[in-house]
Design an enzyme around this catalytic site. Structure first.
Site, PDB file in Angstrom:
ATOM      1  N   ARG A 201       0.840  -1.209   0.000  1.00 54.24           N
ATOM      2  CA  ARG A 201       0.000   0.000   0.000  1.00 54.24           C
ATOM      3  C   ARG A 201       0.871   1.253   0.000  1.00 54.24           C
ATOM      4  NH1 ARG A 201      -2.277  -2.928   4.386  1.00 54.24           N
ATOM      5  NH2 ARG A 201      -4.271  -3.895   3.833  1.00 54.24           N
TER       6      ARG A 201
ATOM      7  N   SER B 252       8.128  -4.870   6.379  1.00 52.82           N
ATOM      8  CA  SER B 252       7.812  -5.967   7.310  1.00 52.82           C
ATOM      9  C   SER B 252       8.749  -7.141   7.197  1.00 52.82           C
ATOM     10  CB  SER B 252       6.373  -6.388   7.075  1.00 52.82           C
ATOM     11  OG  SER B 252       5.547  -5.245   7.103  1.00 52.82           O
TER      12      SER B 252
ATOM     13  N   ASP C 238       5.982  -3.825  10.548  1.00 56.50           N
ATOM     14  CA  ASP C 238       4.515  -3.742  10.566  1.00 56.50           C
ATOM     15  C   ASP C 238       3.959  -3.984  11.968  1.00 56.50           C
ATOM     16  OD1 ASP C 238       3.811  -6.993   8.999  1.00 56.50           O
ATOM     17  OD2 ASP C 238       5.250  -6.383  10.537  1.00 56.50           O
TER      18      ASP C 238
HETATM   19  C1  0WK Z   1      -1.888  -5.099   7.432  1.00 57.19           C
HETATM   20  C2  0WK Z   1      -0.768  -4.132   7.766  1.00 57.19           C
HETATM   21  C3  0WK Z   1       0.527  -4.577   7.152  1.00 57.19           C
HETATM   22  C4  0WK Z   1       0.820  -5.993   7.581  1.00 57.19           C
HETATM   23  C5  0WK Z   1      -0.337  -6.866   7.217  1.00 57.19           C
HETATM   24  C6  0WK Z   1      -0.094  -8.267   7.700  1.00 57.19           C
HETATM   25  O1  0WK Z   1      -1.080  -2.838   7.280  1.00 57.19           O
HETATM   26  O2  0WK Z   1       1.575  -3.759   7.538  1.00 57.19           O
HETATM   27  O3  0WK Z   1       2.013  -6.429   6.994  1.00 57.19           O
HETATM   28  O4  0WK Z   1      -1.527  -6.395   7.804  1.00 57.19           O
HETATM   29  O5  0WK Z   1      -1.144  -9.090   7.311  1.00 57.19           O
HETATM   30  P1  0WK Z   1      -1.159  -9.878   5.909  1.00 57.19           P
HETATM   31  O6  0WK Z   1      -1.509  -8.883   4.873  1.00 57.19           O
HETATM   32  O7  0WK Z   1       0.184 -10.506   5.771  1.00 57.19           O
HETATM   33  O8  0WK Z   1      -2.239 -10.890   6.118  1.00 57.19           O
HETATM   34  C1  BGC Z   2       8.750 -10.799   9.170  1.00 55.46           C
HETATM   35  C2  BGC Z   2       8.375  -9.768  10.185  1.00 55.46           C
HETATM   36  C3  BGC Z   2       6.939  -9.323   9.986  1.00 55.46           C
HETATM   37  C4  BGC Z   2       6.024 -10.529   9.965  1.00 55.46           C
HETATM   38  C5  BGC Z   2       4.613 -10.159   9.738  1.00 55.46           C
HETATM   39  C6  BGC Z   2       7.723 -11.916   9.183  1.00 55.46           C
HETATM   40  O1  BGC Z   2       8.006 -12.810   8.150  1.00 55.46           O
HETATM   41  O2  BGC Z   2      10.010 -11.345   9.465  1.00 55.46           O
HETATM   42  O3  BGC Z   2       9.214  -8.689  10.080  1.00 55.46           O
HETATM   43  O4  BGC Z   2       6.595  -8.496  11.053  1.00 55.46           O
HETATM   44  O5  BGC Z   2       6.422 -11.404   8.929  1.00 55.46           O
HETATM   45  O6  BGC Z   2       4.398  -9.522   8.546  1.00 55.46           O
END
Ligand code: 0WK
Ligand code: BGC
Ligand code: 0WK
Ligand code: BGC
Length: 899
Positions: free
Chosen positions: A520, A584, A638
């Site tokens: 994003r 992240s 994140d």
């Molecule tokens: C939304 C946050 C972002 C984070 C994500 C983790 O804005 O920084 O990395 O959630 O969730 P995912 O999209 O990996 O399910």
């Molecule tokens: C990364 C972290 C991150 C997490 C959640 C992991 O794979 O090493 O830095 O916070 O994923 O996104």
């Protein structure tokens, strides 16, 4: 004297027209619906009893099985050997034992003791008393079942009336009698009705067989009904065999207009008046008596035997049903009547023969009428134009009466000419069927045991979870201490966020959010004093797989392209805004605007980035584009961004948790414990990078072979072990590998593996959330399985897939809860508090979309850290907002520093 015409006239009420028979059929169909329907079942005469027999033999059954066959004319004990080498072969040995009448009418305990004695005798004879064989029990009476090996007798029928059995589970009664003997043991796996046994016995040779019919001492039928129609059971999919117990048809008065005085007389003289009224018009136990009562009446009305009855003729039960069978030939008719001390004339014999014909024809036709109702039900269930099916039949009336079967077949075909019905006479009795059901139950039990054994390797005990918590706490200390930091698996990276916004921040900030499931770019406008009014605009851009795994330059050029597109879209081309970068991945920071990438995780593997400062990589990319400039203020993880986003609303938010593609947590640690950073005052956020917990083997004794397979096939083997047991990128893979293992062992999908299921990542984690959502009926799970190329999956398969998903997700949630328990308990100890309450800001698709993950994690946390009251705050705005707020604070502090 009396000729055939007179007999027909005298017995015209016993001769039913096709219309009447069709009407009986429709009435019976109505009774079937009453029995199937939840509300009317309790008062329905035709009980439509679920039998828990779901599938017919699939050819993989094998082994030795004992079977008992009680309730027909003969009590049999059988040993059935089922061989499955290549083509299935069955060998049977059986012995008929007598059930003395006094036991049929005596105490139930004596009856079951007798059965146990017969069984013992049988085992003795075969010299297999020392074996504990699986046993199937054909118990041919109306029973309410809750599962295959539990069956409560509703009411005795036929010649049985033993006391203390009705309302009891006949399996426990038999187990008790066997235990009482103590000289042998068996494993009772199934109780079935003889109709079911007959259907299974015939189904072994003809897979179209889906109806079982008995016309013997008693009469009854069963058939395979759609689960969704059996309202007593909450299942929609598949079929289950239903024991209609049609013998009781009419017990609620539905057949009063058809029952004759003869029928009423025979019922009044029976062991169970008012009960089994339909059976008493048809079955072998009553057919002879029906004829006798008619002969008595006709004799008294001077229509037969010169109006002279005999004591024998007046004796109940003296006219055997077997005699009805032989009456088809005159000679033997005379012999039977002389046997009753009558002196019959030829006319008398012909008339008696006609009476027998009329009685047995009515029986056959009534049977046809109700059978047609069953055929229609199955045809409608299948929405088939033309039904093609097979009926397995047994019973002495059907087998021994010379004309019964022909009359039955003929009437069925007349009433439902559009059905192609085959009648298959059972040659081996229902004992074989019972063995088949037991063999299926045995196979299912063995498979369940094997499945459970494998799934148990993924069930963590409280002690194990406490151990995970303890080891996590230990690794946190090692990560924080200068001495052991390098070796520690949990790096506890200082994140240089020390304070939360104080409400004076203001301005426009750009934020990037990279590393989750979507990239994003955001514009966050903060107004001072307006805590809840930070305005955000954002756009989601995709990061193609090849960019994630290409060169660092391509990746960062792509990021800058997106920023340019965003600024264009926002009409802010050329604006130079302060930027907060949520990146992240594990980064070593020595200040807020620097982040050295330690290693990629999740799906990223872009080259030339590890070991580099991602802010510089981004700056280079911006420079390469020469279109706009940015003021790089902060790079945050994140977890930290999420903590800050939630902390803006709730100042007690001092922990950030991500359970999404990856998993990680951060929290506010005492500066005095952060040995890598100078200073002992206050607190600073620590990005734990707990995903790497276990990389030094801390979790090896909790890892299963499925975890090893997932790790080996990942793009960073040996790394992020804790993450690979918890996060969205891997849970689907764990499930997929369990399903492959189950399938290869024949425990699932009948051992047939689909190519698609062998594809990495095909079982997306979102399926876990969908499959476990309570709203999802089994059929929807089937459509997911169909999408995975598993087109021939069964209900049982869906049920099992759901269970695998729940075991894998439960473990992930518990492991996450154990890790978090270590974090909040440390914070409590840091602050020397007995009770500590804190808020955790949480984000991530898995946490947000999985129906049970969050509750299981919270239960585990509560259980392992009881002195902490933890509130979870789902982040609605994502960590980009948090990154912007951190940028805003950094800018405020910088500008305050300049005054
Ligand atoms: C939304 C946050 C972002 C984070 C994500 C983790 O804005 O920084 O990395 O959630 O969730 P995912 O999209 O990996 O399910
Ligand atoms: C990364 C972290 C991150 C997490 C959640 C992991 O794979 O090493 O830095 O916070 O994923 O996104
Ligand atoms: C033989 C079957 C048995 C069933 C019997 C019914 O093996 O389970 O109960 O047929 O016929 P009957 O012996 O009552 O005539
Ligand atoms: C019983 C049924 C049985 C039938 C045939 C009836 O009296 O209620 O359970 O299937 O006889 O044996």
């Amino acid at each position: 004297t009396c000729n055939i015409k007179n007999v027909d006239k005298y017995l015209q009420t016993l001769q039913l027209s096709d219309e009447t028979l069709m009407d009986v059929s429709i009435r019976f169909r109505r009774e079937m619906d009453k029995g199937l329907c939840r509300d009317t079942n309790p008062t329905a005469a035709v009980r439509m009893l679920p039998t828990f027999v779901l599938s017919t033999p699939d050819g993989t059954e094998q082994g030795e099985f004992l079977a008992l066959d009680l309730g027909g004319a003969n009590f049999r004990v059988l040993l059935v050997k089922v061989m499955a080498d290549g083509e299935q072969k069955v060998e049977m040995e059986n012995q008929i034992y007598d059930i003395p009448e006094h036991l049929m009418r005596g105490s139930g305990t004596e009856l079951f003791d007798h059965i146990a004695d017969c069984l013992a005798n049988f085992l003795e004879k075969l010299g297999i008393k020392d074996k504990k064989l699986p046993l199937g029990f054909t118990f041919s009476f109306p029973c309410q079942q809750t599962k295959l090996d539990e069956s409560v007798l509703l009411s005795w029928t036929k010649a049985f009336k033993s006391s203390g059995v009705e309302g009891k589970d006949v399996v426990s009664l038999l187990r008790k009698s066997i235990k009482k003997r103590g000289d042998f043991d068996v494993d009772i796996l199934a109780v079935i009705n003889d109709t079911v046994g007959t259907m299974m016995t015939c189904g072994y040779d003809d897979h179209l067989c889906e109806i079982g019919l008995i016309v013997g001492t008693g009469t009854n039928a069963c058939y395979m009904e759609q689960m969704r129609n059996i309202e007593l059971l909450d299942a929609d999919e598949g079929r289950m065999c239903v024991n209609t117990e049609w013998g009781a048809f009419g017990d609620d008065g539905t057949l009063e207009d058809l029952r004759t005085d003869i029928d009423r007389e025979i019922d009044a003289g029976s062991l169970n008046p008012g009960k089994q009224l339909f059976e008493k018009m048809i079955s072998g136990m009553y057919m002879g008596e029906l004829v006798r009562l008619i002969l008595v009446r006709m004799t008294r009305e001077q229509l037969l035997f010169q109006a002279k009855t005999t004591a024998e003729l007046l004796t109940t039960g003296s006219f055997k049903t077997m005699s009805v069978f032989v009456h088809e030939c005159l000679a033997s008719a005379e012999k039977v009547l002389r046997g009753l001390n009558l002196d019959p004339s030829v006319e008398d014999c012909i008339a008696t023969q006609r009476v027998c014909q009329i009685v047995s024809t009515r029986a056959a036709h009534l049977c046809a009428a109700t059978l047609v109702a069953v055929l229609r039900q199955i045809r409608d269930n299948k929405a088939a134009e033309k039904l093609r099916t097979t009926i397995g039949v047994d019973g002495s009336v059907y087998k021994n009466h010379p004309e019964f079967s022909r009359r039955l077949h003929k009437m069925v075909r007349r009433l439902v000419p559009d059905c192609d019905v085959r009648f298959l006479q059972s040659q081996c009795g229902s004992g074989k069927g019972a063995a088949m059901v037991t063999a299926v139950a045995y196979r299912l039990a063995a498979q369940n045991a094997e499945r459970q054994r494998i799934l148990d390797t993924m069930c963590l005990s409280r002690e194990q979870l406490l151990e995970v918590k303890r080891r996590m706490s230990e690794e946190m200390v090692r990560g924080l201490s200068k001495q052991t930091h390098e070796q520690a698996s949990v790096k506890m990276l200082p994140a240089y966020v020390r304070s939360t916004p104080d409400g004076t921040e203001h301005g426009d900030f750009l934020a990037l959010d990279l590393g989750g499931s979507s990239f994003r770019v955001l514009l966050v406008q903060v107004q001072s004093g307006q805590r809840h009014k930070a305005k955000m605009q954002q756009k989601i851009y995709s990061i193609p797989q090849e960019t994630m795994q290409g060169t660092g330059e391509e990746l960062f050029d792509h990021i800058v392209d997106c920023i340019a597109a965003f600024l264009e879209y926002m009409g802010m081309k050329g604006a130079s805004l302060p930027l907060g970068f949520t990146f992240s991945f594990p980064c070593h920071q020595s200040r807020l605007d620097q982040g050295i990438l330690l290693k990629w995780t999740k799906g990223f593997k872009a080259s030339g980035c590890e070991g580099h400062d991602v802010i510089l990589l981004l700056k280079d990319a911006v420079r390469r584009r020469q279109e706009f400039d940015l003021n790089f203020v902060a790079v945050v993880n994140d977890t930290v961004g999420t903590m800050m986003t939630c902390g803006y609303e709730d100042p007690k938010c001092e922990v950030g948790l991500i359970v999404g593609t990856g998993t990680n947590a951060c929290y506010m640690e005492e500066m005095s414990n952060i040995e890598l950073v100078e200073g002992n005052e206050g607190r600073m956020s620590i990005n734990m990078e707990w995903g790497a917990f276990g990389d030094n083997g801390e979790l090896d004794d909790f890892c299963t072979r499925f975890d090893h397979i997932v790790d080996d096939s990942s793009n960073n083997p040996g790394k992020q072990r804790y993450e690979k047991m918890i996060s969205g990128m891997y849970l689907g893979e764990i499930v997929r590998n369990v399903l492959i293992d189950f399938t290869s062992k024949g425990l699932l999908f009948r051992g047939k593996l689909s190519e698609r299921l062998k594809t990495w990542g095909i079982f997306a984690t979102k399926f876990l959330s969908q499959i476990e959502s309570d709203r999802l009926a089994m059929r929807q799970i089937r459509s997911i399985l169909q999408h995975l190329g598993l087109t021939s999956s069964t209900i049982d398969d869906s049920v099992l897939v759901k269970e695998v998903c729940s075991v894998v997700a439960r473990r992930a949630a518990q492991l996450c809860g154990a890790g978090l328990a270590a974090v909040v308990d440390r914070m409590r100890e840091n602050r020397n508090l007995n009770q500590f309450s804190v808020t955790v800001g949480v984000d991530g698709t898995l946490y947000k979309t999985h129906p049970h993950f969050s509750s299981i994690m919270q239960e585990t946390l509560q259980d392992l850290a009881p002195q902490c009251q933890v509130t979870f705050q789902k982040s609605e705005d994502g960590s980009g907002k948090g990154a912007a707020l951190i940028t805003a604070v950094a800018c405020r502090i910088k500008s305050e520093g300049q005054h």
